[in-house]
Every structure is written in C-alpha cells, then in structure tokens.
Design an enzyme around this catalytic site. Structure first.
Site, PDB file in Angstrom:
ATOM      1  N   LYS A 259     -47.442 -59.717  91.243  1.00 14.16           N
ATOM      2  CA  LYS A 259     -47.862 -59.039  92.461  1.00 14.16           C
ATOM      3  C   LYS A 259     -48.992 -58.040  92.266  1.00 14.16           C
ATOM      4  CE  LYS A 259     -43.854 -60.037  95.224  1.00 14.16           C
ATOM      5  NZ  LYS A 259     -43.014 -59.623  96.346  1.00 14.16           N
TER       6      LYS A 259
ATOM      7  N   SER B 198     -38.831 -54.296  97.975  1.00 13.51           N
ATOM      8  CA  SER B 198     -37.589 -54.070  97.229  1.00 13.51           C
ATOM      9  C   SER B 198     -37.866 -53.837  95.748  1.00 13.51           C
ATOM     10  CB  SER B 198     -36.658 -55.281  97.380  1.00 13.51           C
ATOM     11  OG  SER B 198     -37.267 -56.439  96.836  1.00 13.51           O
TER      12      SER B 198
END
Length: 315
Positions: free
Chosen positions: A50, A75
C-alpha cells in the site's frame, strides 16, 4: 488509466519504495500443482504494497494541499503506508482506525508519526470521522482503495512482476476494497500477454464475489474473518475495472486461509499475513477444482503484506 499512466506512476514512486523480490518454492509448486511466482510485498516499506498507492496519491497533491496534510481511514496497512509516505514528504497524516484494528498495525502508524483517531468498527463511522477531520484541518482525504491515483500505484506491483516474469498466465490478488486487484488488472491488460487476473476472498466477507454476480456493488452482512485487511467493500472507481478485467473471484474458508498461511511460513520461511494467505488458499482451491487448466502454467501471486500480530497467531 492508460499504459503510460502506469509507467509514469512507477517512475514517480521509485525513490520512495522497495523493488520487492519474486520468490518461488519447489515444494509449494508440487503441493499446489502449478508453477507459482510470489511477488513479495511483505518485504515492502511499511510491510505491505500500500505504500505504492499512498505515495503516488500524495505526490499528486499540490504544495498548498500538502501543507494541510492528509487524512485516511484504514484498519492497518494503508494507515501505515500513508503515515510513512507522509513522513517521507514531511506532511502531517491523520489516521482514522477502527477499534478492532490489530495492535501491531497501530504501533506501526505511531512509529511513522501518524496521528491516530479511533472509531467504531464500521465503514460509516470511519468515513464520518475522516470527513470531520478533513473539514476541521483542511487535510486532503485519501481513500484506501477507491482513489484513482491509489489504484494506479497499487498496480505497479503487478507491473514489476510482469517485467520480471513476462509470460505469466494469471495473477491472483486478495480482494478487500478492490484497489490492488483493479490496479493489477490494469497492469495485466497493458503489460501482460493474455494474462488473466483472479481474486481471492473469504467466504465470511465475499462482497466482491457477489458484486460480480449481481453486477452492482454489494455489502457484507458479516466480516467474521481472520483476514482483517479484506473487510472493506468495493468502490465506484475500482468496481468498473474489476467488472471488465477480472476473470473470477475465488472464495475460501477460514480453515483454508490458516493452512495456506502456515504453508508459506513453513515452506518459504517468510512471514505473510492472513489477507495474503487468502490468495494462496484461492489458488490451491482453483487448481484442485480445475487441474488441467493450470497444468504447466505460470501463476503470479501478489503477497500483499506481512504485518502480523505475533502475539495472536492462528497456529
């Protein structure tokens, strides 16, 4: 999202990311029944792919926007990625995290100087808090999976895989919010040769599977899965890409996820998180159901991350 967009993105983020290795395992090839090439984003900065999308999105902001910082909800892995990317560019990062987020990922955010705001473990609560922070601070919102600059950035992992192994027949990706599989599908379209893209998803959070079946974005009634990174739903930017370019979503059980996670840990001696193991489990299930289709094929797997709470292992 054209071929040049992916190339330009990759060039833009290269100074801020690792070029992760592609690993193989003779024993796993034998057990699964096909040749598997693991693109190991568990070795990426912040422990997951990411950082690619987060960095690309932040670099696309104007200097005036950067002064006010960025805000996101996640999260864990995107939270850490945004925090690290922002720190590298000397930008403030506001991070909304659900109360159920793994402690190891909260620690990672703090280590990268991200400012954590805890909320109830629902998408509605996450978005509402992120919107309020953006309004109060002027911070630019970065969606973890539905931002076009994030999607293109995530696709650079598949781009690197295809450059190294150009004759790959299919790429398997985990599916949560849909950013990785959408970006990978774009990369496969422009840089692969008849390279199919398939997703892996838990039965306990199978919104992408049902969305492809119905033709519209579906939600989840339950997200009771060990794969904490795959509990989010698809977005209006990535779903059209997935509908057009993703061949299939393969669902797997919680037991299959744990067994796949253990298989990689034991055979390859690398740490992968449950969300990554979903993809390995999906490939195992798909090959077992269609052995002739995968005989003598080259299959790529995006190992999405390795951020595991070692105090809470499933085996």
């Amino acid at each position: 999202m054209q071929k040049q967009d992916v190339l330009d993105c990759h060039e833009r983020i290269i100074p801020y990311i690792h070029h992760t290795p592609v690993l193989t395992s003779r024993l796993i090839d034998k057990e699964i029944g096909t040749s598997v090439y693991f693109k190991c984003e568990n070795f990426q900065r912040a422990g997951a792919y990411k950082i690619r999308g987060a960095t690309n999105a932040i670099l696309q902001l104007t200097h005036a926007q950067r002064k006010n910082g960025v805000v996101t909800h996640s999260s864990g892995n995107f939270a850490q990625a945004v925090s690290l990317a922002a720190k590298s560019l000397d930008i403030k990062a506001h991070i909304v995290m659900p109360s159920s987020a793994p402690e190891v990922k909260k620690i990672g955010v703090k280590e990268y100087d991200g400012i954590i705001y805890e909320c109830a473990p629902t998408l509605e609560a996450r978005q509402a808090m992120a919107d309020k922070i953006g309004k109060d601070t002027g911070a630019s919102f970065l969606h973890p999976s539905n931002d076009k600059n994030v999607i293109i950035g995530q696709g650079t992992a598949a781009l690197e895989l295809l450059k190294q192994i150009p004759d790959i027949n299919a790429i398997f990706c985990p599916v949560g919010g849909g950013g990785l599989i959408a970006g990978s599908a774009i990369a496969a379209k422009h840089f692969g040769t008849n390279c199919a893209v398939l997703g892996g998803e838990p039965f306990e959070a199978d919104d992408a599977y049902r969305s492809l079946k119905s033709g519209k974005i579906e939600g989840n009634n339950s997200v009771n899965t060990i794969a904490d990174g795959l509990k989010t739903t698809l977005g209006d930017n990535n779903f059209p890409i997935i509908k057009e370019h993703v061949k299939k979503i393969v669902r797997v059980t919680e037991e299959e996820i744990v067994l796949a996670m253990r298989l990689v840990w034991e055979r390859m001696k690398i740490i992968i998180e449950p969300s990554s193991a979903v993809t390995v489990a999906a490939l195992k299930r798909e090959v077992s159901e269609n052995p002739k289709q995968y005989s003598e094929k080259k299959i790529g797997i995006i190992i999405s991350g390795g951020n595991v709470d070692l105090n809470n292992l499933p085996f």
